[in-house]
Write a protein that holds these residues in place. Structure first.
Motif, PDB file in Angstrom:
ATOM      1  N   VAL A  23       1.360  -0.983   0.081  1.00  0.00           N
ATOM      2  CA  VAL A  23      -0.457  -0.502  -0.326  1.00  0.00           C
ATOM      3  C   VAL A  23       0.810   0.976  -0.047  1.00  0.00           C
ATOM      4  O   VAL A  23       1.848   1.153   0.434  1.00  0.00           O
ATOM      5  CB  VAL A  23      -0.801  -0.286   1.849  1.00  0.00           C
ATOM      6  CG1 VAL A  23      -1.323   1.199   1.819  1.00  0.00           C
ATOM      7  CG2 VAL A  23      -1.562  -1.425   0.856  1.00  0.00           C
ATOM      8  N   ALA A  24       0.668   1.912  -0.768  1.00  0.00           N
ATOM      9  CA  ALA A  24       1.547   3.495  -1.861  1.00  0.00           C
ATOM     10  C   ALA A  24       1.474   4.365  -0.356  1.00  0.00           C
ATOM     11  O   ALA A  24       0.109   4.653   0.580  1.00  0.00           O
ATOM     12  CB  ALA A  24       1.142   4.321  -2.483  1.00  0.00           C
ATOM     13  N   GLY A  25       2.389   4.610   0.901  1.00  0.00           N
ATOM     14  CA  GLY A  25       2.377   5.351   1.668  1.00  0.00           C
ATOM     15  C   GLY A  25       2.108   5.029   2.926  1.00  0.00           C
ATOM     16  O   GLY A  25       1.649   4.251   2.791  1.00  0.00           O
ATOM     17  N   ALA A  26       2.361   5.480   4.383  1.00  0.00           N
ATOM     18  CA  ALA A  26       1.875   4.874   5.757  1.00  0.00           C
ATOM     19  C   ALA A  26       0.554   6.103   6.216  1.00  0.00           C
ATOM     20  O   ALA A  26      -0.515   6.980   4.934  1.00  0.00           O
ATOM     21  CB  ALA A  26       2.404   5.762   6.728  1.00  0.00           C
ATOM     22  N   GLU A  27       0.366   5.452   6.540  1.00  0.00           N
ATOM     23  CA  GLU A  27      -1.549   6.309   6.902  1.00  0.00           C
ATOM     24  C   GLU A  27      -1.345   6.176   8.355  1.00  0.00           C
ATOM     25  O   GLU A  27      -1.376   5.013   9.368  1.00  0.00           O
ATOM     26  CB  GLU A  27      -2.431   4.741   6.366  1.00  0.00           C
ATOM     27  CG  GLU A  27      -4.505   5.092   6.492  1.00  0.00           C
ATOM     28  CD  GLU A  27      -4.701   6.280   5.965  1.00  0.00           C
ATOM     29  OE1 GLU A  27      -5.626   7.151   6.152  1.00  0.00           O
ATOM     30  OE2 GLU A  27      -3.954   7.007   5.022  1.00  0.00           O
ATOM     31  N   GLN A  28      -1.970   7.522   9.103  1.00  0.00           N
ATOM     32  CA  GLN A  28      -2.590   7.579  10.415  1.00  0.00           C
ATOM     33  C   GLN A  28      -3.498   8.664  10.618  1.00  0.00           C
ATOM     34  O   GLN A  28      -4.342   9.078  10.169  1.00  0.00           O
ATOM     35  CB  GLN A  28      -0.883   8.608  11.251  1.00  0.00           C
ATOM     36  CG  GLN A  28       0.675   7.618  10.433  1.00  0.00           C
ATOM     37  CD  GLN A  28       0.697   6.875  11.713  1.00  0.00           C
ATOM     38  OE1 GLN A  28      -0.144   6.920  12.962  1.00  0.00           O
ATOM     39  NE2 GLN A  28       1.542   6.635  11.468  1.00  0.00           N
ATOM     40  N   THR A 204      -0.132   2.462  10.840  1.00  0.00           N
ATOM     41  CA  THR A 204       0.261   1.384   9.866  1.00  0.00           C
ATOM     42  C   THR A 204       2.091   1.038   9.671  1.00  0.00           C
ATOM     43  O   THR A 204       2.783   0.284   9.463  1.00  0.00           O
ATOM     44  CB  THR A 204       0.411   1.382   7.799  1.00  0.00           C
ATOM     45  OG1 THR A 204       0.858   3.138   7.677  1.00  0.00           O
ATOM     46  CG2 THR A 204      -0.790   1.556   7.563  1.00  0.00           C
ATOM     47  N   GLU A 205       2.347   2.682  11.002  1.00  0.00           N
ATOM     48  CA  GLU A 205       3.713   2.251  11.586  1.00  0.00           C
ATOM     49  C   GLU A 205       3.911   2.524  12.402  1.00  0.00           C
ATOM     50  O   GLU A 205       5.222   3.530  12.699  1.00  0.00           O
ATOM     51  CB  GLU A 205       4.146   3.907  10.294  1.00  0.00           C
ATOM     52  CG  GLU A 205       4.158   3.430   8.750  1.00  0.00           C
ATOM     53  CD  GLU A 205       5.189   4.652   8.494  1.00  0.00           C
ATOM     54  OE1 GLU A 205       5.148   5.905   9.050  1.00  0.00           O
ATOM     55  OE2 GLU A 205       6.010   4.618   6.927  1.00  0.00           O
TER      56      GLU A 205
END
Length: 819
Positions: A23-28, A204-205
């Motif tokens: 999945v492109a990029g992180a998500e918060q 996701t991080e």
């Protein structure tokens, strides 16, 4: 960036460490609900509201509702929330929804209040199934805040729940999933409840997520190193030729420890040391994780040597003897199977070897996999994978096998088969029990067997529902209590007294519960039969009359709750409000009646036989459809048949509408056509000494059942759950055939009918079924549970087939009684 793993070959290793698509990029995402609800989508909106710094959910009875955060789709994710529920909340079912896509696929990790445990559900629209086993019990308190956390990494899902403000525990729940795609996440409330959430975070991080990813990668690398040293090659010819008898297939399977492990490389094989063939193989060349080598059908036995060499220097070798295919006496297949089980099927998986026989075996590698391919298991076992007893043993399901092992010793004079059965029983009853410590409601000390729990041989502990703390439930199979009591009298007495204490909820009326929680619950006919037969046997072996009284009291529960005009009892006469409380099925005239007849045979008390005969005759009177020449599968208690209709939802999916289905797919449910046929011929056998003294009405009923079974031959996938079975196990469309249990019950029925009538036609039918079963199921010294799968499975009824083949092999011996 989210850490991703290297994709591994299919098999158990891949299931352990399968990865999700990037999945492109992180998500918060974080919300403490201090403002509006614009960052959420509610379904339905009327049950959710933001007020007073919290998200509130007030769910009406029977409703399911979820709140999805407006984030992009993610796969690997860490989710956390704080919540509490009101003291007057009717239910306490709550959790997370994640990997929810636009096609109505979603995963739900919830706290379920009845077992007080965490569990994982997979949904596609309204259809759902539970994945893995529940956690151990977790107590939650009304009005107190609790913290819930979930991490999903590839095929691994872990979760925990604890009182807010207390020390965070380790992961309490662990499961593997096949839903690897990305999706949205949020909150869920099931059934009626009043809930308040005061924070929700998604990342996701997060450090905890990265830590879990790194831990799984380390485990993967360590396991790869360990597995390499244990790699072996299984080489097993199929028993019968393909292509009209011209070609024989040899299955070649690399495996590590107990699990198939496909490898790319060069495959070489020679025949009698002369003819050399070789080809390069890739992972894509494997079919069901096996390589297939085709050879001409031999005219005499030949030696086939096989070598699989990999690019990094690994070389695996094995040899097989390929003999010309020919049908052998039925006893040969039984003897080979039981010898294979004794040599390869016993437990050597945990810290110490035991005489337990494993419930699942790969028929090519002859090992019990850590996690076999699912294939038909979810359909066959009605969404309850623990019934399969993966990695373990379940003596309750092996009653037919035990009888076959003993009977083989009687026929051959070789004591080793009965001795292995006795060792199995002694060890299981002495060592494989639930705790009795009062910590959980089902910790009653009863055996870890039956339809909810089993014994995990890898870890030497109870396993299954609620991580091994689930209910004791014994159904359908006719246990040989008398023999078990002779081997382990103290243990069997403990079981009998425990069943009376924990399953019989009213000692005056005999009302019982299929679970051992001492509360009113489902009083199924086939669980009541198991209980009454246990008590009847105890009266015989101990001479204590109170056990006979208990057997009659349990028998009376269905008998005294029957319709007095039709003599038809509900399958579940207690106050459950479901269709099984107002209808009768072949569960009564089949397994329940069979238990009553066996109770008569054990005790000599005609009370049991008269009740059984009444049930059998009443079902025949009201269930037989003269025009269609078959039986109805479901009757109102007034005797009116229920016509065919579309399958219902939820529990209604198991209602057997319309006419009976002979070759059933599901393990339990409410249809036991072949058992009803067996009960009819057993009732006839027990109705008098000599043909001229027996009840002709019972023989006429048995003949009607015979016409139904014959009309449904050859054995095939029955109409109920056919679509679901073929979707889960597509190869079943080409193999045809039925489960081993169905073959066994049908063969035994026709053998006994032949003994009763002397008609060769019935014996011919039994032989036709036996030949079909052997040709489709026999492989490498074992019977598969179904032709479309590579596994021996006790829940597929292989033991019943083995016993039936012995009956057919000695079809003129004195009557022993139907299965």
């Amino acid at each position: 960036m989210i850490f991703r793993f290297v994709t591994l070959p299919i098999g158990w290793m891949a299931a352990q460490f399968a990865t999700t698509a990037p999945v492109a990029g992180a998500e918060q995402f974080a919300d403490e609900f201090s403002g509006s609800s614009k960052e959420w989508e509610f379904a339905p909106p009327s049950m959710w509201s933001v007020k007073g710094g919290s998200l509130h959910a007030e769910v009406t009875k029977g409703s399911d509702t979820r709140a999805l955060a407006k984030t992009k789709s993610v796969a690997d994710v860490l989710i956390e929330t704080e919540l509490r529920f009101a003291a007057d909340s009717p239910r306490q079912n709550f959790g997370f929804v994640f990997r929810a896509d636009d096609d109505e696929h979603r995963l739900i990790l919830r706290y379920y209040d009845h077992p007080k445990a965490l569990e994982l559900l997979s949904f596609h629209g309204s259809a759902w199934k539970r994945l893995g086993e529940r956690s151990a019990s977790i107590n939650v308190t009304p009005g107190d805040w609790h913290t819930m956390k979930l991490a999903a990494v590839g095929s691994t899902v872990v979760a925990k729940l604890w009182p807010s403000g207390q020390a965070e525990p380790g992961w309490q729940f662990h499961a593997r999933v096949e839903t690897l795609h990305a999706g949205r996440a949020g909150l869920v409330v099931h059934d009626a409840g009043k809930f308040e959430f005061r924070k929700f975070t998604l990342s996701t991080e997060a450090p905890a997520l990265r830590e879990l990813q790194q831990q799984l990668e380390a485990e993967r690398l360590a396991m790869l190193k360990k597995l390499r040293s244990s790699l072996r090659l299984a080489v097993a010819p199929r028993a019968f030729p393909e292509d009209g008898g011209k070609t024989r297939v040899i299955e070649v399977v690399p495996f590590a420890q107990a699990d198939r492990y496909p490898l790319a490389g060069r495959l070489t094989w020679t025949v009698n040391g002369k003819t050399v063939r070789q080809r390069q193989v890739t992972i894509g060349d494997y079919e069901r994780q096996a390589l297939l080598v085709e050879l001409p059908e031999p005219v005499r036995a030949v030696r086939v040597d096989v070598t699989l060499s990999t690019a990094d220097g690994l070389e695996l070798k094995n040899t097989a003897i390929l003999e010309p295919a020919a049908l052998k006496p039925w006893r040969h297949y039984v003897k080979q199977s039981i010898e294979t089980l004794i040599e390869h099927g016993r437990d050597d998986y945990g810290p110490k070897k035991t005489p337990l026989i494993m419930a699942v075996l790969d028929t090519t590698t002859l090992r019990s996999p850590r996690e076999p391919e699912r294939l038909d298991a979810i359909v066959r076992l009605e969404g309850r994978i623990h019934r399969r007893a993966e990695r373990g043993s379940n003596l309750w399901y092996d009653q037919g096998l035990i009888n076959a092992m003993r009977h083989l010793s009687e026929l051959t004079g070789e004591a080793k088969y009965a001795r292995a059965a006795d060792d199995y029983i002694r060890h299981f009853l002495a060592n494989c029990n639930k705790p009795r410590d009062g910590r959980y409601g089902y910790h009653t000390g009863l055996p870890a067997w039956g339809s909810h729990i089993y014994w995990d041989c890898y870890e030497e502990r109870p396993a299954g529902d609620q991580n091994g703390s689930g209910p004791h439930e014994i159904l359908v199979f006719r246990a040989n209590w008398q023999n078990m009591s002779g081997l382990a009298p103290k243990e069997v007495r403990r079981i009998a007294d425990g069943v009376w204490e924990h399953h019989i909820v009213d000692e005056k009326t005999g009302q019982h519960n299929r679970h051992d929680d001492g509360r009113v619950g489902c009083d199924f006919a086939f669980s009541g039969g198991s209980f009454l037969l246990l008590f009847a046997t105890m009266s015989k072996v101990t001479g204590e009359s109170h056990y006979l009284d208990k057997a009659k009291t349990v028998a009376d529960w269905h008998w005294k709750n029957r319709n007095r005009t039709t003599n038809l009892p509900a399958d579940c006469p207690g106050p459950n409000g479901r269709y099984d409380g107002s209808h009768t099925f072949t569960t009564v005239s089949g397994p329940h009646a069979m238990s009553l007849l066996e109770a008569y045979r054990v005790t000599g008390d005609d009370y049991f036989r008269q009740i059984a005969n009444t049930y059998i005759k009443s079902y025949d009177k009201f269930g037989w459809d003269e025009e269609a020449k078959t039986y109805h599968a479901m009757l109102e208690l007034a005797g009116k048949p229920v016509p065919d209709r579309e399958k219902g939802g939820g529990y209604g999916a198991y209602a057997p509408y319309g006419h009976v289905n002979v070759w059933r797919t599901t393990f339990y449910s409410y249809e036991f056509t072949l058992s009803a046929a067996q009960s009819a011929i057993l009732a006839y056998e027990l109705s008098g000494k000599g043909r001229d003294k027996r009840d002709p009405e019972l023989l006429a009923i048995a003949k009607r059942w015979a016409s139904v079974v014959e009309g449904a031959m050859p054995a095939h996938t029955g109409r109920r759950w056919k679509k679901e079975l073929e979707n889960s196990m597509p190869r079943s469309r080409e193999t045809g055939g039925a489960y081993a249990e169905d073959y066994g019950r049908a063969i035994s029925f026709f053998v006994h009918l032949h003994r009763a009538t002397g008609q060769k036609h019935h014996l011919d039918l039994a032989n036709r079924l036996a030949e079909d079963a052997v040709c489709k199921l026999y492989h490498n010294g074992l019977f598969k549970g179904h032709a479309a799968k590579p596994y021996y499975e006790t829940t597929n009824g292989v033991g019943l087939l083995l016993y039936a083949l012995l009956e057919l092999d000695s079809h003129d011996e004195p009557l022993k009684g139907a299965l």
